[in-house]
Design a protein around this motif. Structure first.
Motif, PDB file in Angstrom:
ATOM      1  N   THR A  52      15.610 -35.345  83.936  1.00 36.49           N
ATOM      2  CA  THR A  52      14.301 -34.983  83.391  1.00 36.49           C
ATOM      3  C   THR A  52      14.460 -34.168  82.109  1.00 36.49           C
ATOM      4  OG1 THR A  52      13.400 -34.883  85.646  1.00 36.49           O
ATOM      5  CG2 THR A  52      12.107 -33.841  83.918  1.00 36.49           C
ATOM      6  N   VAL A  53      13.657 -34.510  81.105  1.00 35.33           N
ATOM      7  CA  VAL A  53      13.599 -33.743  79.860  1.00 35.33           C
ATOM      8  C   VAL A  53      12.218 -33.103  79.771  1.00 35.33           C
ATOM      9  CG1 VAL A  53      13.688 -33.821  77.341  1.00 35.33           C
ATOM     10  CG2 VAL A  53      15.216 -35.280  78.684  1.00 35.33           C
ATOM     11  N   VAL A  54      12.198 -31.796  79.526  1.00 38.22           N
ATOM     12  CA  VAL A  54      10.930 -31.057  79.485  1.00 38.22           C
ATOM     13  C   VAL A  54      10.782 -30.365  78.143  1.00 38.22           C
ATOM     14  CG1 VAL A  54       9.606 -29.156  80.476  1.00 38.22           C
ATOM     15  CG2 VAL A  54      10.909 -30.682  81.974  1.00 38.22           C
ATOM     16  N   LEU A  55       9.699 -30.693  77.462  1.00 36.56           N
ATOM     17  CA  LEU A  55       9.320 -29.969  76.239  1.00 36.56           C
ATOM     18  C   LEU A  55       8.054 -29.208  76.543  1.00 36.56           C
ATOM     19  CD1 LEU A  55      10.792 -32.758  75.152  1.00 36.56           C
ATOM     20  CD2 LEU A  55      10.127 -31.765  72.983  1.00 36.56           C
ATOM     21  N   MET A  56       8.174 -27.905  76.557  1.00 37.44           N
ATOM     22  CA  MET A  56       7.053 -27.049  76.946  1.00 37.44           C
ATOM     23  C   MET A  56       7.090 -25.801  76.070  1.00 37.44           C
ATOM     24  SD  MET A  56       6.210 -25.759  80.832  1.00 37.44           S
ATOM     25  CE  MET A  56       5.876 -27.410  81.435  1.00 37.44           C
ATOM     26  N   PRO A  57       5.970 -25.384  75.516  1.00 36.95           N
ATOM     27  CA  PRO A  57       5.997 -24.252  74.587  1.00 36.95           C
ATOM     28  C   PRO A  57       6.433 -22.959  75.259  1.00 36.95           C
ATOM     29  CG  PRO A  57       3.735 -24.806  75.165  1.00 36.95           C
ATOM     30  CD  PRO A  57       4.600 -25.900  75.702  1.00 36.95           C
ATOM     31  N   THR A  58       6.932 -22.043  74.450  1.00 39.99           N
ATOM     32  CA  THR A  58       7.301 -20.718  74.945  1.00 39.99           C
ATOM     33  C   THR A  58       6.104 -20.100  75.666  1.00 39.99           C
ATOM     34  OG1 THR A  58       8.810 -20.428  73.090  1.00 39.99           O
ATOM     35  CG2 THR A  58       8.139 -18.447  74.257  1.00 39.99           C
ATOM     36  N   GLY A  59       6.363 -19.598  76.875  1.00 38.83           N
ATOM     37  CA  GLY A  59       5.274 -19.045  77.665  1.00 38.83           C
ATOM     38  C   GLY A  59       4.548 -20.077  78.504  1.00 38.83           C
ATOM     39  N   GLY A  60       5.009 -21.340  78.436  1.00 36.63           N
ATOM     40  CA  GLY A  60       4.329 -22.400  79.180  1.00 36.63           C
ATOM     41  C   GLY A  60       4.756 -22.530  80.624  1.00 36.63           C
ATOM     42  N   GLY A  61       5.815 -21.811  81.024  1.00 38.80           N
ATOM     43  CA  GLY A  61       6.238 -21.853  82.422  1.00 38.80           C
ATOM     44  C   GLY A  61       7.397 -22.793  82.694  1.00 38.80           C
ATOM     45  N   LYS A  62       8.366 -22.871  81.757  1.00 35.82           N
ATOM     46  CA  LYS A  62       9.502 -23.772  81.955  1.00 35.82           C
ATOM     47  C   LYS A  62      10.367 -23.367  83.137  1.00 35.82           C
ATOM     48  CE  LYS A  62      11.087 -23.285  77.770  1.00 35.82           C
ATOM     49  NZ  LYS A  62       9.944 -22.546  77.167  1.00 35.82           N
ATOM     50  N   SER A  63      10.581 -22.053  83.314  1.00 35.60           N
ATOM     51  CA  SER A  63      11.508 -21.596  84.348  1.00 35.60           C
ATOM     52  C   SER A  63      11.100 -22.042  85.740  1.00 35.60           C
ATOM     53  CB  SER A  63      11.635 -20.072  84.309  1.00 35.60           C
ATOM     54  OG  SER A  63      12.178 -19.644  83.084  1.00 35.60           O
ATOM     55  N   VAL A  64       9.799 -22.004  86.032  1.00 34.38           N
ATOM     56  CA  VAL A  64       9.311 -22.434  87.347  1.00 34.38           C
ATOM     57  C   VAL A  64       9.702 -23.878  87.624  1.00 34.38           C
ATOM     58  CG1 VAL A  64       7.169 -23.005  88.600  1.00 34.38           C
ATOM     59  CG2 VAL A  64       7.437 -20.772  87.531  1.00 34.38           C
ATOM     60  N   CYS A  65       9.806 -24.686  86.557  1.00 37.04           N
ATOM     61  CA  CYS A  65      10.083 -26.115  86.714  1.00 37.04           C
ATOM     62  C   CYS A  65      11.452 -26.387  87.309  1.00 37.04           C
ATOM     63  CB  CYS A  65       9.951 -26.827  85.369  1.00 37.04           C
ATOM     64  SG  CYS A  65       8.273 -26.835  84.704  1.00 37.04           S
ATOM     65  N   PHE A  66      12.415 -25.462  87.128  1.00 28.40           N
ATOM     66  CA  PHE A  66      13.700 -25.666  87.790  1.00 28.40           C
ATOM     67  C   PHE A  66      13.958 -24.640  88.895  1.00 28.40           C
ATOM     68  CE2 PHE A  66      14.800 -23.060  84.019  1.00 28.40           C
ATOM     69  CZ  PHE A  66      15.488 -22.018  84.598  1.00 28.40           C
ATOM     70  N   GLN A  67      13.253 -23.500  88.865  1.00 23.16           N
ATOM     71  CA  GLN A  67      13.482 -22.503  89.907  1.00 23.16           C
ATOM     72  C   GLN A  67      12.917 -22.955  91.251  1.00 23.16           C
ATOM     73  OE1 GLN A  67      11.892 -18.856  88.288  1.00 23.16           O
ATOM     74  NE2 GLN A  67      13.582 -18.604  86.827  1.00 23.16           N
TER      75      GLN A  67
END
Length: 732
Positions: A52-67
Motif C-alpha cells: 500500500t502507498v499512502v499520500l496524506m498531508p501532514t496532520g492527516g493521520g498517517k501513523s494510525v494507518c500502520f499503528q
C-alpha cells in the motif's frame, strides 16, 4: 515503574476478545469514534496483506494507518524512520496510548538493544522503530529472521525517489526488504509527493500491485499568505504581537539568520530559540525538546528542523525566505495546525531569494540541476500568483479545488480578472499540436509566430496555432502560462525535458466546458499584513487554560511533550463538555482508555472544581450542567433532536455513531434537561427489543458504563444506540 511495566499489557493485544474491528482499536487506544477519510480503507488494505502507498498531508493521520494494523496483526511491525532524534517521542506517544513499542538505533548500548530484541522475540512489542541505516545491517536482518514480522512501514517515503525534494541515498536500498521478506506487506507513507515521485516510490520498493491511496491535500484550517520581503523583522514582530503565547516556527535559509533572528526576537521579549544542523548535537536536542514541551514558544530554524515533528499545537509557520520547491514548502507549513484548529502561514518573498538559490545551484552543479531549477520556478510562481493560492498548491499535487478557498490573501483581497479561456485554449491547442513535447519558451515562440531556428527545425511553423498569440508580448505569455500551470490547466513534464503537457483541467477547457479567469500582470494589489480576528475564541476560556496548566505539569512529570498527554482540540472539547465522571470523559474526542486510567482523575478534579466555582454550588453535578458553554456536543445533539430528527438522522448529520448520539441524549436527560427518556426509547426500541436487552443487562450487569459485554451476550443483534438508551433507563 519502568515504561515496560506501565505500558505493556499482560494479555497480547491481538487476542483480546473486545477488539475485533479497526474502529474498536481506534476508540480504545486513541479515543476517537470515527476515522478520518480513507484511514479505515487503508487499514483494511494492509490487514488483507496488500502492499500500500499512502499520500496524506501532514496532520492527516498517517501513523494510525500502520499503528492499528500493527495491533491487529500477529507479530511485530517494523517502522523505518529517517529521524533518530524523533523516535523517542514517537514511541513515548505510543506508550501513552497503551501501545507497546520501542525504538532501535545507534544511540543505544548493545545491552539495551539485546533487551529490545528479546522483547520482540517474546511478543511483548508490537512496533519497532528503526533507521534505514540500522535496518540494512547484516546483524539486524539476522535478528529479523527470528521474529514474526507482520508489516514494514516506510515513513517519509518520498526520500526514496531522486525526483523527490528530500532524496536520501540510504533509502534506495530498502528494496531488499521485498527480496528478504516477499510475503510481508509494505506500506509507504508520505505527505509530499508529486505524480512522478508517487510512481517512483512503488517501483523502487519493489511493491507488488500496490493499492494507492491519495488523500486530499487540502488543509482547510491553514490560512495562506505571501508578504513582500522588505522589513521582514518588523513585520514578523507585528505578526507575533497578534499571537501572544502561541507556538510557531520561523524557517530561515541560513544558519546565521536563525541565530540573529532569535536574538532580535529575544531582545523584544519573545520566548525564542534557534536550531540548525551545525549546532552541538546535545544543544540541538535540548532546543528541540524545549520547543516540543512548550518551554520555548518560537523556533527560528533551518529546514533541518521539522521532518516528523508531531507537535500538534503549532499555531503558525513563517518562512523568512522562500523555500526552494513546493513539496518542501507544503511539508513545512503542514507542521502548523496538526490538531485541526485554525493556523496561519506566512511566506516572505523577494526576487533576491530566487537569485540566492540559483547561485547556490550553479555553484554546487547537482546532477539534477534542471529539475531543481524547474521546481524553484514553480515555487516562485506560487509566490507571484494572482489566483487562489490553495488552488495552486493542490493543482501541483494533481488535485482540483473547484472554487477559490476564501482562506488565503488572494481570496481575501481579490485581483481584477478577465476571461482568459480563449488564451488558455490557444496555449492548449499549441501544446497538443506539438505532441506535448516542447518547453515553455519554445511554445511561446510558436504562439507568437517566431521564425527561430528551433521553431523552423521542428516544423512548428506549419501547425494551425502558429502565430495565434502574436498580439501578446513574450513576458505576458510567460505570465499567463504560469497562471495556467498554477490552476491545473497545464502541467510541467519534469521527466520529459520540462515539456508542457495538458493538466487536470485541460480537456474541460478545450471543449469549452470550463471558464478560466486570468489576471493581467499589472493588476496585482500590494500585499498587506493580515489582521487578526477580534472575536475571542470561546473554546479558549479559563477552564481551557487551567486544563493546559495541568497538562504541562503532567507532561513534565512523565517526561513527554504536552501534546502527547492530550492535544489542544481535546482540551477544547473538555472545556466545552465539562465532564465530571469517567464515562462522560470517555465521550471527549481523543480520550482513550489508557489515558483515562493515567490522567482522567486529575482532569476531572480540575473540571469539577471549576464547575463548582462557576455554578455557585457545593456539590458536583454528574455530567452536563446548565452552565455548560453554549453548543456543547451534547447540546448540539439535543438541538437536532428537538427539531424532530431521529437518532439515525442525527448520527448521519453529525458523522457520529448512533451509540454516541444515544449517549448524548441519555446524559442530557439525566442532567435535568426537558427530555423524556421513556418517550425517546419507545420511538427507537420496540417493547420486545427492550425486554431482550434488559434480560441481557440483568445477566451480564453494567460495569462502568461499558456495553461491549452486553453487545456480545446478545450476539450483536442490537446496535449500541439501542443498548445505550435501554441501559440508561435501566440505570436510573
Amino acid at each position: 515503574m519502568t515504561p515496560t511495566d506501565a505500558f505493556t499489557s499482560k494479555q497480547p493485544i491481538s487476542e483480546r476478545s473486545d477488539l475485533s474491528q479497526p474502529a474498536d482499536y481506534l476508540k480504545r487506544y486513541y479515543g476517537y469514534d470515527l476515522f478520518r477519510p480513507m484511514q479505515e480503507d487503508i487499514i483494511k488494505s494492509i490487514t488483507s496483506g496488500r502492499d500500500t502507498v499512502v499520500l496524506m498531508p501532514t496532520g492527516g493521520g498517517k501513523s494510525v494507518c500502520f499503528q492499528i494494523p500493527a495491533l491487529m496483526l500477529p507479530g511485530i511491525t517494523v517502522v523505518v524512520s529517517p529521524l533518530i532524534a524523533l523516535m523517542k517521542d514517537q514511541v513515548g506517544a505510543l506508550h501513552m496510548n497503551g501501545i507497546p513499542a520501542a525504538f532501535y538505533n545507534s544511540t543505544q548500548s548493545g545491552r539495551e538493544q539485546r533487551i529490545i530484541e528479546d522483547d520482540c522475540i517474546s511478543g511483548k512489542l508490537k512496533l519497532l522503530y528503526v533507521s534505514p541505516e540500522k535496518l540494512l545491517t547484516e546483524a539486524f536482518f539476522t535478528f529479523l529472521k527470528h521474529v514474526t514480522v507482520s508489516l514494514f512501514a516506510i515513513d517519509e517515503a518520498h526520500c526514496i525517489s531522486s525526483w523527490g525534494h528530500d532524496f536520501r541515498p540510504e533509502y534506495t536500498q530498502l528494496h531488499v526488504l521485498k527480496k528478504q521478506f516477499p510475503a510481508v506487506p509494505t506500506i509507504a507513507l508520505t505527505a509530499t509527493a508529486d505524480k512522478l515521485t508517487r510512481h517512483d516510490i512503488a517501483t523502487r520498493l519493489g511493491m507488488n500491485d500496490p493499492a494507492i491511496f491519495i488523500s486530499s491535500f487540502n488543509r482547510q484550517n491553514l490560512s495562506l499568505q505571501v508578504l513582500p520581503g522588505q522589513n521582514r523583522i518588523q513585520q514578523i514582530i507585528k505578526l507575533l504581537q497578534q499571537k501572544p503565547d502561541t507556538s510557531g516556527i520561523i524557517y530561515c535559509l541560513s544558519r546565521k539568520s536563525t541565530e540573529s533572528l532569535a536574538a532580535k526576537l529575544q531582545e523584544k521579549g519573545f520566548n525564542a530559540a534557534f536550531y540548525h544542523a551545525k549546532m552541538d548535537p546535545a544543544d540541538r536536542s535540548r532546543t528541540q525538546e524545549a520547543f516540543l514541551r512548550d518551554d520555548v514558544k518560537i523556533m527560528c530554524a533551518t529546514i533541518a528542523f521539522g521532518m516528523g515533528i508531531d507537535k500538534s499545537n503549532v499555531r503558525w509557520v513563517i518562512h523568512y525566505n522562500m523555500p526552494k520547491n513546493i513539496e518542501g514548502f507544503y511539508q513545512e507549513i503542514g507542521r502548523a495546525g496538526r490538531d485541526g484548529a485554525a493556523a496561519q502561514t506566512v511566506l516572505f518573498y523577494s526576487f533576491a531569494d530566487v537569485a540566492t538559490y540559483k547561485e547556490m545551484l550553479a555553484e554546487n552543479n547537482p546532477a539534477n540541476l534542471g529539475l531543481q531549477l524547474a521546481k524553484l520556478e514553480r515555487m516562485q510562481q506560487y509566490a507571484d500568483a494572482h489566483t487562489c493560492r490553495r488552488q495552486i498548491l493542490l493543482s501541483y499535487f494533481s488535485e482540483e479545488l473547484p472554487e477559490p478557498c476564501g482562506n488565503c490573501d488572494v481570496c481575501r483581497d481579490p485581483r481584477v480578472t478577465f476571461d482568459g479561456t480563449v488564451l488558455a485554449q490557444k496555449a492548449l491547442s499549441a501544446i497538443v499540436r506539438t505532441g506535448e513535447r516542447v518547453p515553455m519558451n519554445l511554445l511561446i515562440d510558436i504562439l507568437r509566430g517566431s521564425r527561430s531556428q528551433a521553431v523552423l527545425q521542428g516544423g512548428y511553423d506549419q501547425i494551425k496555432t502558429y502565430g495565434a498569440g502574436r498580439d501578446l508580448r513574450f513576458e505576458d505569455w510567460r505570465n499567463y502560462l504560469h497562471q495556467l500551470i498554477n490552476v491545473g490547466v497545464i502541467e510541467v513534464g519534469y521527466d520529459q525535458h520540462y515539456a508542457l503537457r495538458r493538466g487536470i483541467l485541460a480537456d474541460q477547457v478545450l471543449k469549452g466546458n470550463r471558464k478560466i479567469d486570468l489576471v493581467r500582470p499589472d493588476d496585482a494589489p500590494k500585499q498587506v499584513v493580515e489582521k487578526t480576528r477580534t472575536k475571542p475564541d470561546a473554546t479558549r476560556d479559563d477552564l481551557f487554560e487551567q486544563l493546559r496548566v495541568l497538562r504541562k505539569q503532567l507532561a513534565d512529570d512523565q517526561n513527554v511533550p504536552p501534546y502527547v498527554i492530550f492535544t489542544d482540540t481535546t482540551l477544547e472539547d473538555m472545556a466545552r463538555q465539562r465532564p465530571t465522571t469517567p464515562d462522560a470523559l470517555r465521550n471527549v474526542s481523543g480520550v482513550g482508555e489508557r489515558k483515562l486510567q493515567l490522567f482522567g482523575r486529575k482532569f476531572l478534579e480540575v473540571i469539577a472544581r471549576y464547575v463548582r466555582e462557576t455554578s455557585g454550588r457545593g456539590t458536583v453535578v454528574r455530567t452536563i450542567v446548565n452552565e455548560t458553554p453554549k453548543r456543547s456536543t451534547q447540546q448540539q445533539t439535543l438541538d437536532l433532536y428537538n427539531t424532530g430528527m431521529t437518532i439515525a438522522e442525527i448520527a448521519a448529520e453529525r458523522q457520529l455513531t448512533t451509540g454516541s448520539i444515544a449517549s448524548h441524549l441519555v446524559q442530557v436527560a439525566k442532567s435535568g434537561y426537558n427530555l423524556d427518556l421513556e418517550t425517546l426509547i419507545s420511538s427507537f426500541v420496540s417493547p420486545a427489543e427492550r425486554a431482550d436487552i434488559e434480560r441481557a443487562i440483568q445477566a451480564v450487569g453494567i460495569q462502568e458504563g461499558r456495553l461491549k459485554a452486553i453487545f456480545d451476550h446478545l450476539e450483536g443483534r442490537y446496535d449500541y444506540g439501542k443498548l445505550t438508551l435501554v441501559a440508561g433507563a435501566f440505570d436510573r
